[in-house]
Design an enzyme around this catalytic site. Structure first.
Site: not given
Length: 275
Positions: A119-121, A124-125
């Protein structure tokens, strides 16, 4: 290619980091091409135009690949999946369905993600099967942009800063704090240069890491568990992510490049590996 119906970040930390990135990218573009570059080249000269065009091309790929990461749906939602447990498929109790191999449930996105890497901060997804191409190219262009700008920025700051006083040294070491204490444009420029230098180190590390596991046929959870059954060799591993026209995908996210897999049925690759 499926697009998400809800592409907004789900948690406050994602909102904060994603918003920061959307704000800082155009500011850095303005700073590099309209503040730093005219110091070295006269406006409309050959080299100014060359760097301006190249910088705009890099910005275009940064922004469009970033948008692709966010907008493209790489979840199992809306897919027709079998109801029988096949091979190393598994049952997801949260989604209440049979999930394909290499898919993992994301508690933030609240769904299973095809070939979920992480999950890529920053977006946001989740990064998964359908958007990993855009994520890696986004990282590479971010690294190119920051490392490309850094030598110019160092010279720019060196000529701009007077280090003859303690205050100027403090301003150089703590640019962010000094922006809030005593705002000046020079202080703000130093803050931007610091962000760019840190960004070059961070994106350089991430680019190396993700290119390395791509070449090995891994995703991040598989690397930790040392799962090697999806390693088809360098070129086929690249095509699984970037598609048959992998050598053109760096031009723009709009370049069509059919990937070798649907992200669901991995039996063919498992069988090919066994052979």
């Amino acid at each position: 290619m499926r697009l998400k119906k809800n592409f907004w970040p789900k948690v406050p930390q994602d909102w904060a980091v994603t918003t920061f990135l959307w704000i800082i990218i155009p500011i850095v573009y303005w700073f590099e091409l309209f503040v730093v570059l005219p110091v070295f080249y006269s406006i409309m000269s050959f080299w100014y135009c060359f760097h301006f065009i190249l910088g705009t091309f890099i910005l275009f790929n940064v922004v469009t690949n970033f948008m692709a990461i966010i907008l493209i749906d790489t979840s199992i939602q809306g897919l027709i999946l079998p109801t029988d447990m096949l091979g190393n498929w598994r049952f997801c109790s949260v989604c209440e369905c049979i999930a394909p191999p290499r898919s993992w449930h994301c508690p933030i996105c609240n769904t299973c993600i095809l070939k979920r890497d992480h999950h890529c901060i920053f977006s946001g997804c989740c990064v998964g099967h359908n958007n990993s191409r855009y994520f890696i190219i986004f990282l590479i262009y971010m690294f190119i942009a920051t490392i490309y700008a850094t030598p110019y920025n160092i010279c720019f700051i060196y000529n701009m800063i007077d280090i003859s006083s303690i205050k100027s040294v403090i301003c150089l070491i703590f640019p962010l704090a000094m922006v809030f204490v005593e705002f000046t444009w020079n202080q703000f420029f130093m803050f931007l240069v610091l962000i760019i230098i840190v960004g070059s180190a961070f994106t350089g590390f991430l680019s190396y890491y993700h290119i390395h596991i791509l070449c090995k046929g891994y995703i991040t959870p598989e690397k930790k568990m040392k799962v090697k059954i999806y390693d088809l060799g360098l070129m086929d591993n690249i095509k699984v992510v970037f598609g048959e026209r992998w050598y053109l995908t760096w031009l723009a996210p709009f370049v069509e490049s059919q990937v070798k897999h649907d992200g669901i049925n991995w039996k063919e690759i498992e069988t090919q590996k066994d052979k």
